[in-house]
Design an enzyme around this catalytic site. Structure first.
Site, PDB file in Angstrom:
ATOM      1  N   TYR A 131       0.818  -1.202   0.105  1.00 16.71           N
ATOM      2  CA  TYR A 131       0.053   0.131  -0.084  1.00 16.71           C
ATOM      3  C   TYR A 131       0.927   1.248   0.143  1.00 16.71           C
ATOM      4  O   TYR A 131       1.884   1.286   0.746  1.00 16.71           O
ATOM      5  CB  TYR A 131      -0.857  -0.042   1.174  1.00 16.71           C
ATOM      6  CG  TYR A 131      -1.652   1.259   1.345  1.00 16.71           C
ATOM      7  CD1 TYR A 131      -3.006   1.483   0.605  1.00 16.71           C
ATOM      8  CD2 TYR A 131      -1.421   2.326   2.335  1.00 16.71           C
ATOM      9  CE1 TYR A 131      -3.624   2.734   0.973  1.00 16.71           C
ATOM     10  CE2 TYR A 131      -2.114   3.578   2.433  1.00 16.71           C
ATOM     11  CZ  TYR A 131      -3.144   3.424   1.576  1.00 16.71           C
ATOM     12  OH  TYR A 131      -3.887   4.522   1.609  1.00 16.71           O
ATOM     13  N   TRP A 172       1.333   5.980  -1.480  1.00 14.67           N
ATOM     14  CA  TRP A 172       0.950   6.948  -2.330  1.00 14.67           C
ATOM     15  C   TRP A 172       2.114   7.124  -3.159  1.00 14.67           C
ATOM     16  O   TRP A 172       2.791   8.182  -3.311  1.00 14.67           O
ATOM     17  CB  TRP A 172       0.630   8.086  -1.625  1.00 14.67           C
ATOM     18  CG  TRP A 172      -0.683   8.403  -1.220  1.00 14.67           C
ATOM     19  CD1 TRP A 172      -1.590   7.363  -0.428  1.00 14.67           C
ATOM     20  CD2 TRP A 172      -1.575   9.283  -1.712  1.00 14.67           C
ATOM     21  NE1 TRP A 172      -2.576   7.807  -0.261  1.00 14.67           N
ATOM     22  CE2 TRP A 172      -3.029   8.829  -0.948  1.00 14.67           C
ATOM     23  CE3 TRP A 172      -1.615  10.468  -2.561  1.00 14.67           C
ATOM     24  CZ2 TRP A 172      -3.964   9.624  -1.222  1.00 14.67           C
ATOM     25  CZ3 TRP A 172      -2.772  11.289  -2.592  1.00 14.67           C
ATOM     26  CH2 TRP A 172      -4.212  10.667  -2.005  1.00 14.67           C
TER      27      TRP A 172
HETATM   28  N1  LIG Z   1      -0.920   8.114  12.642  1.00 14.00           N
HETATM   29  C1  LIG Z   1      -1.798   8.061  11.782  1.00 14.00           C
HETATM   30  N2  LIG Z   1      -1.111   7.302  10.738  1.00 14.00           N
HETATM   31  C2  LIG Z   1      -1.425   7.332   9.402  1.00 14.00           C
HETATM   32  C3  LIG Z   1      -2.549   8.249   9.103  1.00 14.00           C
HETATM   33  C4  LIG Z   1      -3.095   8.990  10.175  1.00 14.00           C
HETATM   34  O1  LIG Z   1      -4.019  10.193   9.851  1.00 14.00           O
HETATM   35  N3  LIG Z   1      -2.664   8.992  11.472  1.00 14.00           N
HETATM   36  N4  LIG Z   1      -2.997   8.131   7.610  1.00 14.00           N
HETATM   37  C5  LIG Z   1      -2.752   7.162   7.004  1.00 14.00           C
HETATM   38  C6  LIG Z   1      -3.175   7.202   5.511  1.00 14.00           C
HETATM   39  S1  LIG Z   1      -4.699   7.660   5.237  1.00 14.00           S
HETATM   40  C7  LIG Z   1      -2.439   6.772   4.589  1.00 14.00           C
HETATM   41  S2  LIG Z   1      -3.009   7.148   2.854  1.00 14.00           S
HETATM   42  C8  LIG Z   1      -1.155   6.407   4.730  1.00 14.00           C
HETATM   43  C9  LIG Z   1      -0.095   6.706   3.794  1.00 14.00           C
HETATM   44  O2  LIG Z   1       1.081   6.026   3.731  1.00 14.00           O
HETATM   45  P1  LIG Z   1       2.146   6.160   2.443  1.00 14.00           P
HETATM   46  O3  LIG Z   1       1.182   6.041   1.277  1.00 14.00           O
HETATM   47  O4  LIG Z   1       2.856   4.832   2.638  1.00 14.00           O
HETATM   48  O5  LIG Z   1       2.956   7.415   2.685  1.00 14.00           O
HETATM   49  P2  LIG Z   1       3.841   8.094   1.822  1.00 14.00           P
HETATM   50  O6  LIG Z   1       4.665   8.913   2.669  1.00 14.00           O
HETATM   51  O7  LIG Z   1       3.004   8.891   0.830  1.00 14.00           O
HETATM   52  O8  LIG Z   1       4.874   7.137   1.140  1.00 14.00           O
HETATM   53  C10 LIG Z   1       4.850   6.700  -0.226  1.00 14.00           C
HETATM   54  C11 LIG Z   1       6.234   6.385  -0.588  1.00 14.00           C
HETATM   55  O9  LIG Z   1       6.458   5.881  -1.809  1.00 14.00           O
HETATM   56  C12 LIG Z   1       7.674   6.384  -2.233  1.00 14.00           C
HETATM   57  N5  LIG Z   1       7.418   6.712  -3.688  1.00 14.00           N
HETATM   58  C13 LIG Z   1       6.895   7.917  -4.525  1.00 14.00           C
HETATM   59  N6  LIG Z   1       6.968   7.524  -5.663  1.00 14.00           N
HETATM   60  C14 LIG Z   1       7.381   6.466  -5.975  1.00 14.00           C
HETATM   61  C15 LIG Z   1       7.754   5.490  -7.321  1.00 14.00           C
HETATM   62  O10 LIG Z   1       7.617   5.873  -8.240  1.00 14.00           O
HETATM   63  N7  LIG Z   1       8.246   4.384  -7.074  1.00 14.00           N
HETATM   64  C16 LIG Z   1       8.641   3.813  -5.862  1.00 14.00           C
HETATM   65  N8  LIG Z   1       8.925   2.687  -5.728  1.00 14.00           N
HETATM   66  N9  LIG Z   1       8.416   4.680  -4.675  1.00 14.00           N
HETATM   67  C17 LIG Z   1       7.928   5.894  -5.133  1.00 14.00           C
HETATM   68  C18 LIG Z   1       8.071   7.617  -1.413  1.00 14.00           C
HETATM   69  O11 LIG Z   1       9.219   8.189  -1.727  1.00 14.00           O
HETATM   70  C19 LIG Z   1       7.488   7.318  -0.347  1.00 14.00           C
HETATM   71  O12 LIG Z   1       8.194   6.819   0.715  1.00 14.00           O
HETATM   72  O13 LIG Z   1      -0.537   6.729   6.161  1.00 14.00           O
HETATM   73  C20 LIG Z   1      -1.453   6.263   7.095  1.00 14.00           C
HETATM   74  N10 LIG Z   1      -1.026   6.645   8.436  1.00 14.00           N
HETATM   75  N1  LIG Z   2      -1.376  18.191   2.645  1.00 15.10           N
HETATM   76  C1  LIG Z   2      -1.674  17.060   2.809  1.00 15.10           C
HETATM   77  N2  LIG Z   2      -2.948  16.609   2.123  1.00 15.10           N
HETATM   78  C2  LIG Z   2      -3.304  15.513   2.193  1.00 15.10           C
HETATM   79  C3  LIG Z   2      -2.689  14.401   2.812  1.00 15.10           C
HETATM   80  C4  LIG Z   2      -1.459  14.780   3.487  1.00 15.10           C
HETATM   81  O1  LIG Z   2      -0.713  13.993   4.099  1.00 15.10           O
HETATM   82  N3  LIG Z   2      -0.807  16.125   3.396  1.00 15.10           N
HETATM   83  N4  LIG Z   2      -3.294  13.060   2.790  1.00 15.10           N
HETATM   84  C5  LIG Z   2      -4.107  12.746   1.896  1.00 15.10           C
HETATM   85  C6  LIG Z   2      -4.852  11.447   2.213  1.00 15.10           C
HETATM   86  S1  LIG Z   2      -4.131   9.871   1.830  1.00 15.10           S
HETATM   87  C7  LIG Z   2      -5.930  11.491   2.958  1.00 15.10           C
HETATM   88  S2  LIG Z   2      -6.583   9.882   3.440  1.00 15.10           S
HETATM   89  C8  LIG Z   2      -6.781  12.482   3.400  1.00 15.10           C
HETATM   90  C9  LIG Z   2      -7.026  12.601   4.769  1.00 15.10           C
HETATM   91  O2  LIG Z   2      -8.183  13.400   5.423  1.00 15.10           O
HETATM   92  P1  LIG Z   2      -8.455  13.352   6.776  1.00 15.10           P
HETATM   93  O3  LIG Z   2      -8.614  11.892   6.923  1.00 15.10           O
HETATM   94  O4  LIG Z   2      -9.996  14.058   6.769  1.00 15.10           O
HETATM   95  O5  LIG Z   2      -7.489  13.994   7.565  1.00 15.10           O
HETATM   96  P2  LIG Z   2      -6.941  13.919   8.960  1.00 15.10           P
HETATM   97  O6  LIG Z   2      -5.711  15.260   9.264  1.00 15.10           O
HETATM   98  O7  LIG Z   2      -6.651  12.788   9.456  1.00 15.10           O
HETATM   99  O8  LIG Z   2      -8.260  14.514   9.855  1.00 15.10           O
HETATM  100  C10 LIG Z   2      -9.094  15.800   9.454  1.00 15.10           C
HETATM  101  C11 LIG Z   2      -9.323  16.357  10.776  1.00 15.10           C
HETATM  102  O9  LIG Z   2     -10.028  15.778  11.732  1.00 15.10           O
HETATM  103  C12 LIG Z   2      -9.847  16.210  13.015  1.00 15.10           C
HETATM  104  N5  LIG Z   2     -10.189  15.154  13.813  1.00 15.10           N
HETATM  105  C13 LIG Z   2      -9.281  13.962  14.338  1.00 15.10           C
HETATM  106  N6  LIG Z   2     -10.035  13.359  15.414  1.00 15.10           N
HETATM  107  C14 LIG Z   2     -11.308  13.981  15.293  1.00 15.10           C
HETATM  108  C15 LIG Z   2     -12.570  13.734  16.156  1.00 15.10           C
HETATM  109  O10 LIG Z   2     -12.626  12.558  17.075  1.00 15.10           O
HETATM  110  N7  LIG Z   2     -13.315  14.419  15.994  1.00 15.10           N
HETATM  111  C16 LIG Z   2     -13.658  15.490  15.078  1.00 15.10           C
HETATM  112  N8  LIG Z   2     -14.811  16.002  14.979  1.00 15.10           N
HETATM  113  N9  LIG Z   2     -12.591  15.580  14.569  1.00 15.10           N
HETATM  114  C17 LIG Z   2     -11.183  14.896  14.629  1.00 15.10           C
HETATM  115  C18 LIG Z   2      -8.290  16.519  12.954  1.00 15.10           C
HETATM  116  O11 LIG Z   2      -8.021  17.431  13.922  1.00 15.10           O
HETATM  117  C19 LIG Z   2      -8.219  17.076  11.628  1.00 15.10           C
HETATM  118  O12 LIG Z   2      -8.201  18.591  11.532  1.00 15.10           O
HETATM  119  O13 LIG Z   2      -5.820  14.018   2.996  1.00 15.10           O
HETATM  120  C20 LIG Z   2      -5.120  13.733   1.891  1.00 15.10           C
HETATM  121  N10 LIG Z   2      -4.444  15.186   1.679  1.00 15.10           N
HETATM  122 MO   LIG Z   3      -5.104   8.236   3.020  1.00 19.36          MO
END
Ligand SMILES: Nc1nc2c(c(=O)[nH]1)N[C@H]1C(S)=C(S)[C@@H](COP(=O)(O)OP(=O)(O)OC[C@H]3O[C@@H](n4cnc5c(=O)[nH]c(N)nc54)[C@H](O)[C@@H]3O)O[C@H]1N2
Ligand SMILES: Nc1nc2c(c(=O)[nH]1)N[C@H]1C(S)=C(S)[C@@H](COP(=O)(O)OP(=O)(O)OC[C@H]3O[C@@H](n4cnc5c(=O)[nH]c(N)nc54)[C@H](O)[C@@H]3O)O[C@H]1N2
Ligand SMILES: [Mo]
Length: 828
Positions: A160, A162
């Site tokens: 999994y 991005w």
């Molecule tokens: N505590 C906490 N943990 C979370 C979350 C949270 O809200 N709280 N959010 C979760 C969510 S919603 C998500 S989506 C995940 C995200 O987790 P990831 O998608 O694993 O996070 P990224 O940092 O985007 O990692 C992408 C990696 O791919 C590499 N990459 C980019 N392009 C390429 C390519 O072309 N080829 C190869 N081989 N590598 C490449 C980048 O260098 C990077 O290391 O994290 C989750 N983890």
């Molecule tokens: N700049 C930037 N943009 C992104 C990403 C990134 O890493 N960076 N990641 C992308 C990805 S993969 C995803 S999945 C989306 C994530 O989008 P979201 O999942 O919506 O993002 P989060 O930051 O996890 O949470 C959004 C808000 O929820 C609030 N929150 C946390 N816990 C609670 C709660 O119990 N109650 C309420 N009411 N609010 C709460 C946090 O304070 C935060 O302001 O964003 C995408 N866009």
């Molecule tokens: Mo995500």
């Protein structure tokens, strides 16, 4: 592709849903293959620009790079948007980062004895440089050995992450295409983003909902009176998209700000969007939104201010829910006073929200953070139920939306053909075999530590049982699991189980550092690709042009898997004999074919590529006025939802039949495993791990943007002013944040913009342990997941619960060691 919407296909491509068999595979027959090869695609310009501007793209935008003397010197937005996005500037830093993986590297003990490679030394062992050819041979040999010893059940390629948004250099799909053809693999279901919601929503509204087009921006601007941004921070999260970000979401919120409408932000943090939009801030305790929603709904019921007609005509199960709301089923009335005690918002405020929502055209825009929590299934179910009581679902500007904060949901869909992309292959080419046989062992992705640690264990998932296999070989391409998964110390323990771990990476990320074999991968700026902008809007087809030479010895993921395919004798099947540019032309031509039917004119591929510009499509007026659920509202018999009853299900018979204690059959308040209102709290503060403003997760952590947010060279942690005073903490101090799962150092940021008792440490800081490779070592950089809980939301969805958990915080007084994760490891 025209059998499914582009978004559905993209989701399936990106998020691992098993639908590829429905997608006709274009160009796999020999005739068309020959035609493509003979069409002379090689003659297109593949020469690099030495001085000038070149168009490319990333998750954060459609971008224009300025090149001088063969080097990228700056990058910026190629589109016209009203809100700027700091991530646009990162290209030069990303290409020339000191953390680049320069050469193929193998961990010393693994190279010496792959049969007994001392996995406990992952992260602390020395690295040995090998030739690319030797690295490929080693991977192939050991993969074959695992297939022989453990079968395809022993190989994990869920991978999994991005990865790049290009349609060809799609690391995860390339890996799975190769593995499917080579012998099969264990994959995963779901994603981290919407783990809970995407599983429960089909029971409630008949679709996954979270990745569906929203009621259009103009419908909101023209009709909505009250906008509730519930647990979302769109001004941050709209900086990125799954494909290429066209920026229309930020533009929309800018217009919303100017509209002067009543905007409310419900969030324990007064987040960037709340400030930017001048919204009213309502701060519940983390993980208590369901109680708050129940309090609002109870008030509506008691004051007779709810839409009975809507509940009757469009929903089922309100009676059961009502008896819960009134306390008939459990003796507890879920009134505003009850809710107030749980969520920390005054009862009067809760009551006034009920009236405000019912008497105005109200749009509930929810983010996803609050479903990334224990019992996270309940949050959006309760939100939809609240929207049903308000009764405006399917009306212009009314109802609810689960994707306004993500990938520009609500940006009207253009009349555009869909560019093709690399896929898993079809049954004929062998790619389907893994799906038919191996997929029985796929597990919900956030159970990865559990799966690695407990081969043979059976878990419940969404009404079925899943038995983990004995995974001995992991191949990850395009993700950073060591940073993204919850409870890092347990994860590292699990990560030591397999014999072999191969990682394709651009940088020495924490995941690469804990692998056995690391292959150096190009950035998307060192290869040619194609993509579209706008996950929902389909606004442009964009050439993602190679900007500079491949750096050091880096190679494309496509080349890696072509070369591995050769070792397995499946090169022809895997590559179809096509070069990079031949694939791109094929993907483009798939769109060109659809263009005629859509009455859209498009240049041929050669002209498109030479033009060095995004190709823009028109938005029809129907899209401008799109209202989600309008058809259902018009006629629920003729246009039923995909649920069993065809209606919105407030009570689900099916969920009832699963008998899950953690997921009852109607929206229910359940105490999370750790929260501020619990008895005998194991720690003092609730931790929120939001998505970072100046990164995409862990991506771009290694750019100069880091100096704009790091405090004391660490990830900042927000702490309330009163809490900080009690602890003697000032902005700029290094603090130790800890609980029974682990500890990190972070830089204190003291503020009134967070509810008392809550701290916020954004996800994605690169894990940098004081003692390399040691389980339990303190992270010097502040990686949030060292502190989070690795439990499932419930057996229904098994989503992650990253926003649930308690921590202690204290001023750090020990000896400070430098963060060193932004330098390449020794010898590399
Ligand atoms: N505590 C906490 N943990 C979370 C979350 C949270 O809200 N709280 N959010 C979760 C969510 S919603 C998500 S989506 C995940 C995200 O987790 P990831 O998608 O694993 O996070 P990224 O940092 O985007 O990692 C992408 C990696 O791919 C590499 N990459 C980019 N392009 C390429 C390519 O072309 N080829 C190869 N081989 N590598 C490449 C980048 O260098 C990077 O290391 O994290 C989750 N983890
Ligand atoms: N700049 C930037 N943009 C992104 C990403 C990134 O890493 N960076 N990641 C992308 C990805 S993969 C995803 S999945 C989306 C994530 O989008 P979201 O999942 O919506 O993002 P989060 O930051 O996890 O949470 C959004 C808000 O929820 C609030 N929150 C946390 N816990 C609670 C709660 O119990 N109650 C309420 N009411 N609010 C709460 C946090 O304070 C935060 O302001 O964003 C995408 N866009
Ligand atoms: Mo995500």
């Amino acid at each position: 592709m025209n059998m499914l919407s582009r978004r559905q296909v993209l989701q399936a491509m990106g998020k691992g849903l098993a639908i590829f068999a429905l997608v006709p595979f274009v160009g796999c027959d020999n005739e068309s293959k020959k035609a493509v090869i003979e069409s002379g695609v090689k003659s297109f310009s593949e020469n690099l620009v030495f001085d000038g501007e070149v168009i490319t793209g990333a998750h954060w935008g459609v971008l224009k790079a300025k090149i001088k003397d063969g080097k990228v010197v700056s990058s910026s937005n190629a589109l016209k948007n009203s809100v700027s996005n700091p991530l646009h500037s990162t290209i030069p830093d990303l290409i020339y980062a000191p953390t680049r993986v320069k050469y193929p590297m193998v961990r010393k003990s693994y190279l010496e004895n792959p049969a007994n490679p001392k996995p406990e030394l992952r992260g602390s062992d020395e690295w040995v440089k090998v030739s690319y050819e030797d690295a490929i041979k080693l991977i192939a040999k050991e993969l074959k050995a695992t297939y022989k010893q453990k079968g395809k059940e022993g190989v994990f390629a869920g991978s999994y992450g991005w990865k790049s948004s290009g349609n060809l250099h799609n690391a995860r799909i390339l890996l799975q295409r190769f593995m499917g053809m080579a012998g099969g693999y264990v994959g995963v279901s779901g994603d981290y983003s919407t783990g809970a919601s995407q599983v429960i929503m089909p029971y409630v509204v008949g679709s996954i909902e979270v990745y569906e087009q929203q009621t259009s921006f103009s419908s909101v601007l023209n009709n909505t009176q009250v906008i509730v941004i519930w647990g979302a921070d769109p001004m941050i999260t709209l900086r990125n998209a799954w494909t290429l970000n066209e920026g229309t979401g930020l533009d929309f919120f800018e217009q919303l700000k100017k509209s002067g409408k009543h905007i409310i932000s419900i969030d324990p943090v007064r987040n960037m969007s709340c400030d930017y939009l001048g919204a009213e801030w309502i701060a519940p305790l983390p993980n208590t939104d369901v109680a708050l929603m129940l309090g609002i709904m109870h008030t509506m019921l008691k004051t007779n201010q709810y839409d009975k007609g809507f509940l009757e005509d469009y929903t089922t199960g309100f009676e059961q829910f009502k008896s819960y709301l009134l306390g008939e089923s459990d003796g507890i009335a879920k009134d505003a006073t009850w809710a107030s005690k749980i969520c920390g918002i005054p009862a009067q405020k809760i009551e006034s929200l009920a009236k405000l929502f019912f008497t105005n055209r109200t749009m509930l825009m929810s983010g996803w953070g609050m479903q990334r929590a224990h019992h996270g299934e309940q949050t959006h179910w309760a939100l939809v139920t609240l929207a049903c009581m308000i009764g405006q679902i399917g009306l212009p500007g009314g109802g609810f939306g689960l994707s306004y904060h993500y990938s520009n949901g609500g940006s009207p869909t253009a009349t555009a053909p869909v560019v093709g992309g690399i896929n898993l292959g079809n049954a004929e080419s062998g790619g389907a075999e893994w799906l038919m046989q191996g997929s029985a062992h796929n597990f919900p992705l956030a159970r990865i530590s559990d799966a690695l640690l407990n081969p043979g264990k059976t878990i419940q998932h969404n009404g079925k049982n899943i038995t983990y296999t004995d995974i001995d070989f992991i191949y990850w391409a395009g993700g950073n699991p060591l940073v993204h998964h919850q409870d890092t110390n347990t994860f590292i323990k699990a990560w030591r189980k397999p014999r072999t771990i191969v990682v394709n990476e651009i940088y020495w990320t924490p995941t690469a550092r804990l692998a056995d074999i690391v292959l150096p991968i190009t950035t998307s700026y060192e290869r040619n690709d194609i993509s579209m902008s706008g996950d929902y809007s389909n606004l442009h087809i964009v050439p993602m042009k190679q900007l500079v030479e491949k750096q050091f010895e880096s190679v494309d993921d496509y080349k890696v898997f072509c070369d591995l395919a050769k070792e397995f004798g499946i090169y022809d099947k895997f590559s179809e004999g096509k070069s990079e540019m031949q694939w791109l032309k094929e993907f483009y031509d798939q769109a060109l074919k659809q263009a005629q039917g859509l009455m859209v004119t498009m240049p041929d591929f050669e002209s498109f590529w030479e033009a060095n510009e995004p190709l823009k499509f028109e938005i029809p007026s129907e899209s401008e006025e799109f209202v989600r659920y309008a058809e259902f509202r018009e006629d629920p018999i003729l246009n039923p939802l995909g649920t069993d009853s065809g209606l919105i299900e407030i009570y689900s018979q099916k969920i009832a039949s699963y008998n899950y204690a953690d997921c009852p059959p109607h929206p229910t308040w359940l105490e999370p495993i750790e929260w501020l209102g619990m008895e005998n709290k194991p720690a003092e503060f609730a931790l929120i791990t939001s998505h970072p403003a100046l990164r995409l997760h862990s991506q771009c952590a290694n750019t100069s943007l880091r100096k704009d947010y790091a405090i004391a060279d660490k990830e900042p942690i927000w702490i309330n002013t009163k809490d900080a005073a009690n602890k003697g903490i000032k902005t700029g101090d290094v603090v130790k944040v800890s609980n029974k799962r682990g500890s990190v150092l972070a830089g204190a940021f003291v503020t009134d913009a967070i509810k008392q008792g809550v701290v916020r440490l954004c996800e994605g800081a690169w894990y940098d342990p004081e003692v390399k490779g040691q389980i339990g070592s303190t992270c010097k950089n502040g990686s949030a997941n060292v502190l989070t809980i690795d439990l499932p939301t419930s057996p229904l969805a098994n989503g992650n619960i990253a926003h649930t958990g308690l921590v202690n915080i204290e001023k750090f007084s020990g000896e400070l060691k430098d963060v060193c994760v932004f330098e390449a490891p020794q010898g590399a």
